[in-house]
Design a protein around this motif. Structure first.
Motif, PDB file in Angstrom:
ATOM      1  N   PHE A 118      53.681  35.302  36.946  1.00  0.00           N
ATOM      2  CA  PHE A 118      54.433  34.513  37.924  1.00  0.00           C
ATOM      3  C   PHE A 118      55.816  34.316  37.309  1.00  0.00           C
ATOM      4  CE2 PHE A 118      49.995  33.085  38.286  1.00  0.00           C
ATOM      5  CZ  PHE A 118      49.734  33.475  39.591  1.00  0.00           C
ATOM      6  N   GLY A 154      51.671  38.445  40.136  1.00  0.00           N
ATOM      7  CA  GLY A 154      50.795  37.367  40.566  1.00  0.00           C
ATOM      8  C   GLY A 154      49.390  37.497  39.998  1.00  0.00           C
ATOM      9  N   TRP A 155      48.414  37.176  40.826  1.00  0.00           N
ATOM     10  CA  TRP A 155      47.019  37.127  40.364  1.00  0.00           C
ATOM     11  C   TRP A 155      46.521  38.487  39.898  1.00  0.00           C
ATOM     12  CZ3 TRP A 155      45.843  32.480  39.256  1.00  0.00           C
ATOM     13  CH2 TRP A 155      46.325  31.419  40.020  1.00  0.00           C
ATOM     14  N   ASN A 156      46.973  39.548  40.524  1.00  0.00           N
ATOM     15  CA  ASN A 156      46.591  40.881  40.067  1.00  0.00           C
ATOM     16  C   ASN A 156      47.111  41.135  38.659  1.00  0.00           C
ATOM     17  OD1 ASN A 156      45.541  43.610  40.351  1.00  0.00           O
ATOM     18  ND2 ASN A 156      47.662  44.268  40.604  1.00  0.00           N
ATOM     19  N   LEU A 196      47.665  38.857  36.428  1.00  0.00           N
ATOM     20  CA  LEU A 196      46.904  38.014  35.514  1.00  0.00           C
ATOM     21  C   LEU A 196      45.585  38.679  35.123  1.00  0.00           C
ATOM     22  CD1 LEU A 196      46.699  35.333  34.017  1.00  0.00           C
ATOM     23  CD2 LEU A 196      45.696  34.332  36.083  1.00  0.00           C
ATOM     24  N   GLU A 197      44.937  39.316  36.073  1.00  0.00           N
ATOM     25  CA  GLU A 197      43.697  40.032  35.774  1.00  0.00           C
ATOM     26  C   GLU A 197      43.961  41.195  34.820  1.00  0.00           C
ATOM     27  OE1 GLU A 197      41.988  41.168  39.487  1.00  0.00           O
ATOM     28  OE2 GLU A 197      41.465  39.115  40.069  1.00  0.00           O
ATOM     29  N   ASP A 219      47.926  25.805  40.332  1.00  0.00           N
ATOM     30  CA  ASP A 219      47.413  27.063  39.777  1.00  0.00           C
ATOM     31  C   ASP A 219      46.811  26.901  38.384  1.00  0.00           C
ATOM     32  OD1 ASP A 219      48.280  28.390  42.038  1.00  0.00           O
ATOM     33  OD2 ASP A 219      50.137  29.117  41.135  1.00  0.00           O
ATOM     34  N   LYS A 248      42.943  27.711  37.885  1.00  0.00           N
ATOM     35  CA  LYS A 248      42.581  29.113  38.042  1.00  0.00           C
ATOM     36  C   LYS A 248      43.152  29.965  36.917  1.00  0.00           C
ATOM     37  CE  LYS A 248      42.458  32.942  41.362  1.00  0.00           C
ATOM     38  NZ  LYS A 248      42.788  33.383  42.745  1.00  0.00           N
ATOM     39  N   VAL A 249      44.401  29.726  36.528  1.00  0.00           N
ATOM     40  CA  VAL A 249      44.990  30.490  35.433  1.00  0.00           C
ATOM     41  C   VAL A 249      44.207  30.255  34.143  1.00  0.00           C
ATOM     42  CG1 VAL A 249      47.058  30.850  34.029  1.00  0.00           C
ATOM     43  CG2 VAL A 249      47.277  30.507  36.502  1.00  0.00           C
ATOM     44  N   TYR A 306      41.595  32.702  32.959  1.00  0.00           N
ATOM     45  CA  TYR A 306      42.010  33.998  32.431  1.00  0.00           C
ATOM     46  C   TYR A 306      42.811  33.894  31.136  1.00  0.00           C
ATOM     47  CZ  TYR A 306      40.888  35.781  37.130  1.00  0.00           C
ATOM     48  OH  TYR A 306      40.260  36.113  38.299  1.00  0.00           O
TER      49      TYR A 306
END
Length: 275
Positions: free
Chosen positions: A65, A78-80, A82-83, A105, A108-109, A112
């Motif tokens: 982000f 973004g989230w992709n 982070l994965e 966030d 959720k962050v 990971y």
């Protein structure tokens, strides 16, 4: 100083050490955090993570982000992203750190990332700081680019007062009238913080200078001033990077920097360099 109830050095007999898997920040050894400014794609991130691990890097960094000055600049995956970062860290055997920009966030962050980063632009986002304090994850707090030491330490106090004592401070340069460098790296801040607080202090010479050729000398100066570690941006092809390529080292430039930084740290410990 009465407001620094938790961060103040005089109120704690021992230095804070932040343990992240097998890495311990603030234990006297030099911690090295490195990786791309932004996660761009999976294969590059995996290959770079393995190379960094081989060099002796302790923690993998990568932005997913990206709060940018211009709304038209690359904002991250973004989230992709982070994965990808988490998978690359697991594959290489490295814990990972990434910036969180929204209080909503944090939870959720935290699933990971091993360390949550508060960026310069959010140092006084008090809602985010409180949520970081409730996260249970170590937090790296970067100095705001116009923040005084007092404002910075009180931002850390927000995190700690919410129940989280695993806080790491990171000097990343401040805004001055100088425009040759991206920021002015405040070397004074490092020994000053060592007198004021028990928290570990890291240095980010990449953002502190904004110029690849200045990263190493400023990193070494920070270590000589007492920094517990360095945070450096590395990219296999800086000229093609989607974010901050001009301040990113190439992988082959990082290994000698780490060796020299460790030599400076060792010299401090053996008394060969005046503190």
């Amino acid at each position: 100083m009465s407001e620094y109830k938790l961060v103040r050095k005089q109120n704690r007999h021992e230095k804070t050490m932040v343990r992240v898997k097998e890495c311990c920040i603030g234990d006297g050894d030099l911690t090295v955090i490195a990786g791309p400014c932004a996660v761009e794609e999976e294969e590059m991130t995996f290959e770079l993570a393995r190379a960094l691990k081989h060099m002796g890097v302790h923690i993998l960094r990568g932005g997913v982000f990206k709060p940018r000055t211009s709304p038209y600049s690359f904002q991250g995956l973004g989230w992709n992203g982070l994965e990808i970062l988490a998978a690359a860290g697991q594959n290489a055997g490295l814990p990972v750190i990434t910036e969180v920009t929204e209080a909503g966030d944090v939870e959720k962050v935290s699933r990971y990332a091993d360390i949550l980063q508060v960026g310069s632009r959010n140092m006084q986002n008090f809602g985010l700081l409180k949520e970081m304090g409730r996260s249970g994850r170590p937090v790296l707090l970067k100095r705001g680019f116009s923040a005084t030491l007092e404002e910075w330490l009180l931002a850390a106090e927000y995190i700690m007062s919410a129940g989280n004592n695993q806080v790491i401070l990171c000097e990343r340069g401040i805004r001055t009238f100088e425009n040759y460098t991206r920021n002015t790296f405040d070397i004074n801040a490092i020994p000053a913080l060592k007198r004021l607080t028990h928290l570990p202090v890291l240095a980010d010479p990449s953002h502190g200078t904004g110029r690849r050729e200045l990263v190493e000398p400023v990193a070494l100066a920070a270590v000589a001033a007492g920094a517990d570690g360095i945070m450096v941006e590395v990219h296999p092809q800086p000229e093609n990077a989607l974010s901050d390529g001009f301040q990113s080292l190439r992988p082959h430039e990082l290994a000698p920097l780490i060796n020299r930084a460790r030599a400076v740290r060792d010299a401090l410990h053996t008394g060969c360099v005046a503190r």
